[in-house]
Design an enzyme around this catalytic site. Structure first.
Site, PDB file in Angstrom:
ATOM      1  N   VAL A 160      10.581   3.009 -11.455  1.00 36.31           N
ATOM      2  CA  VAL A 160      10.086   4.354 -11.773  1.00 36.31           C
ATOM      3  C   VAL A 160      10.798   5.343 -10.851  1.00 36.31           C
ATOM      4  CG1 VAL A 160       8.053   5.854 -11.833  1.00 36.31           C
ATOM      5  CG2 VAL A 160       7.868   3.444 -12.502  1.00 36.31           C
ATOM      6  N   GLN A 173       7.979  -9.541   7.586  1.00 31.99           N
ATOM      7  CA  GLN A 173       9.170  -9.113   6.861  1.00 31.99           C
ATOM      8  C   GLN A 173       9.840  -7.884   7.481  1.00 31.99           C
ATOM      9  OE1 GLN A 173       6.713  -8.495   3.229  1.00 31.99           O
ATOM     10  NE2 GLN A 173       8.044  -6.740   2.851  1.00 31.99           N
ATOM     11  N   HIS A 228       4.210   1.602  -8.089  1.00 29.25           N
ATOM     12  CA  HIS A 228       3.213   0.528  -7.977  1.00 29.25           C
ATOM     13  C   HIS A 228       2.268   0.551  -9.187  1.00 29.25           C
ATOM     14  CE1 HIS A 228       3.905   1.407  -3.514  1.00 29.25           C
ATOM     15  NE2 HIS A 228       4.191   0.131  -3.583  1.00 29.25           N
ATOM     16  N   GLY A 233       0.811  -1.217   0.000  1.00 30.26           N
ATOM     17  CA  GLY A 233       0.000   0.000   0.000  1.00 30.26           C
ATOM     18  C   GLY A 233       0.842   1.263   0.000  1.00 30.26           C
ATOM     19  N   ALA A 234       0.216   2.405   0.394  1.00 30.63           N
ATOM     20  CA  ALA A 234       0.840   3.737   0.242  1.00 30.63           C
ATOM     21  C   ALA A 234       1.309   3.868  -1.208  1.00 30.63           C
ATOM     22  CB  ALA A 234       1.983   3.944   1.237  1.00 30.63           C
ATOM     23  N   LYS A 273      13.151  -2.374  -8.592  1.00 27.18           N
ATOM     24  CA  LYS A 273      13.628  -1.530  -7.497  1.00 27.18           C
ATOM     25  C   LYS A 273      14.080  -2.393  -6.317  1.00 27.18           C
ATOM     26  CE  LYS A 273      13.094   1.840  -4.195  1.00 27.18           C
ATOM     27  NZ  LYS A 273      12.774   1.053  -3.048  1.00 27.18           N
ATOM     28  N   ASP A 274      13.308  -3.452  -6.026  1.00 28.22           N
ATOM     29  CA  ASP A 274      13.669  -4.391  -4.965  1.00 28.22           C
ATOM     30  C   ASP A 274      14.253  -5.628  -5.640  1.00 28.22           C
ATOM     31  OD1 ASP A 274      12.467  -2.941  -2.564  1.00 28.22           O
ATOM     32  OD2 ASP A 274      10.805  -2.966  -3.981  1.00 28.22           O
TER      33      ASP A 274
HETATM   34  P1  AMP Z   1       6.006  -2.437  -1.683  1.00 30.70           P
HETATM   35  O1  AMP Z   1       4.638  -1.829  -1.527  1.00 30.70           O
HETATM   36  O2  AMP Z   1       7.124  -1.536  -1.278  1.00 30.70           O
HETATM   37  O3  AMP Z   1       6.102  -3.822  -1.079  1.00 30.70           O
HETATM   38  O4  AMP Z   1       6.202  -2.644  -3.245  1.00 30.70           O
HETATM   39  C1  AMP Z   1       5.275  -3.397  -3.995  1.00 30.70           C
HETATM   40  C2  AMP Z   1       5.854  -3.656  -5.364  1.00 30.70           C
HETATM   41  O5  AMP Z   1       6.092  -2.415  -6.035  1.00 30.70           O
HETATM   42  C3  AMP Z   1       7.212  -4.397  -5.305  1.00 30.70           C
HETATM   43  O6  AMP Z   1       7.267  -5.361  -6.342  1.00 30.70           O
HETATM   44  C4  AMP Z   1       8.178  -3.274  -5.529  1.00 30.70           C
HETATM   45  O7  AMP Z   1       9.404  -3.705  -6.085  1.00 30.70           O
HETATM   46  C5  AMP Z   1       7.422  -2.389  -6.507  1.00 30.70           C
HETATM   47  N1  AMP Z   1       7.952  -1.029  -6.511  1.00 30.70           N
HETATM   48  C6  AMP Z   1       8.197  -0.237  -5.430  1.00 30.70           C
HETATM   49  N2  AMP Z   1       8.759   0.940  -5.817  1.00 30.70           N
HETATM   50  C7  AMP Z   1       8.877   0.877  -7.179  1.00 30.70           C
HETATM   51  C8  AMP Z   1       9.392   1.778  -8.164  1.00 30.70           C
HETATM   52  N3  AMP Z   1       9.893   2.971  -7.855  1.00 30.70           N
HETATM   53  N4  AMP Z   1       9.354   1.386  -9.456  1.00 30.70           N
HETATM   54  C9  AMP Z   1       8.845   0.157  -9.801  1.00 30.70           C
HETATM   55  N5  AMP Z   1       8.346  -0.724  -8.915  1.00 30.70           N
HETATM   56  C10 AMP Z   1       8.364  -0.372  -7.618  1.00 30.70           C
END
Ligand code: AMP
Length: 284
Positions: free
Chosen positions: A173, A58, A34, A28-29, A146-147
């Site tokens: 991004v 995690q 995303h 989220g957020a 990114k991750d």
């Molecule tokens: P998170 O909400 O941080 O767990 O991220 C959810 C998904 O969005 C994960 O697969 C992240 O790698 C991806 N994500 C987060 N930030 C970015 C970004 N700047 N560009 C592309 N994908 C992203």
């Protein structure tokens, strides 16, 4: 669009979705990073499911689980605008109603970098992603580069455990000044936000040196390290993108990743950039 809050409801919603189903797991957020994953899933699949779950497994002790931004209403509105079919947003007790005694444990691939700095992190990620795959049963799942280590962990998990899902990696991004979008950027003060660009600048410097054919990783990283302050380094490394082991002598004609983590105050930023090391030319 429907919002499923229980596993049973998610499964009932799934039964009426057109296939193939594309799945985007998130905490989220939501930001444009995303939403780029959502757009890719929409373009490639007949239906799209997005999960929103801040997974306590995690987060390590002393990490930001309690203050992690939670913006469910705005997230649901954004996903509705982006043509998502189902949002799966379970409560903690729905996902971990019996506690958990069974975990998915990634081994060597989690030994360095994020896995070393955040003990148990990838076990938490792999376990929740495996659960989400079992609940949503998508044909494709979209993860951000990114991750990068997380993406590698999930790819290996799906392959090692024969999960019937294709893992799709999506480009990072960035803001116009190079900062990778992240939900954690919301923690940054104006001053820290300005300094945050130093991480992508240090990674770009590594990429440039590798492209030039330099192959002493230690020297390349030592030079890039100078660009990080006022950020505080956690690590900078050059790694093989599937094994996630740091390399010292950069192999020729190989795809590599420059990876880094650094602190702006107490906020931890991570980023990475891909680079192709050139073939070595013989000097006569
Ligand atoms: P998170 O909400 O941080 O767990 O991220 C959810 C998904 O969005 C994960 O697969 C992240 O790698 C991806 N994500 C987060 N930030 C970015 C970004 N700047 N560009 C592309 N994908 C992203």
């Amino acid at each position: 669009m429907t919002v499923a809050r229980s596993i049973a409801d998610m499964r009932a919603q799934r039964a009426r979705l057109k296939q193939p189903i594309g799945f985007v797991p998130t905490m989220g957020a939501l930001h444009a990073g995303h939403l780029s994953l959502v757009a890719r899933a929409r373009a490639e699949c007949a239906s799209t499911v997005v999960s929103i779950f801040v997974n306590p497994l995690q987060f390590g002790r002393g990490e930001d689980f309690d203050r992690y931004p939670r913006t469910l209403d705005a997230d649901v509105a954004a996903l509705e605008n982006h043509g998502v079919d189902v949002v799966f947003a379970p409560e903690h007790d729905e996902m971990y109603r019996h506690g958990t005694v069974t975990f998915v444990e990634p081994s060597t691939i989690a030994a360095y970098l994020e896995g070393e700095r955040r003990p148990g992190h990838f076990r938490g990620v792999a376990t929740v992603v495996a659960k989400l795959f079992n609940i949503v049963a998508p044909q494709r799942a979209y993860f951000g580069r990114k991750d990068a280590q997380q993406l590698a962990v999930v790819e290996r998990m799906a392959s090692d455990l024969d999960m019937p899902v294709e893992i799709v990696g999506c480009e990072t991004v960035r803001e116009a000044d190079g900062l990778a979008l992240s939900s954690r950027n919301a923690y940054l003060s104006a001053e820290q936000r300005a300094a945050a660009t130093h991480l992508s600048a240090a990674l770009r410097a590594i990429v440039e040196e590798v492209r030039q054919g330099r192959h002493d990783a230690r020297a390349i990283i030592a030079a890039a390290r100078q660009l990080l302050p006022p950020l505080r380094e956690d690590y900078l490394a050059i790694v093989d993108p599937t094994a996630f082991v740091p390399v010292e002598d950069i192999p020729a004609a190989t795809r590599l990743l420059a990876v880094g983590a650094a602190f702006a105050g107490s906020t931890r930023l991570i980023d990475n950039m891909e680079v192709f090391a050139p073939a070595r030319t013989l000097t006569v």
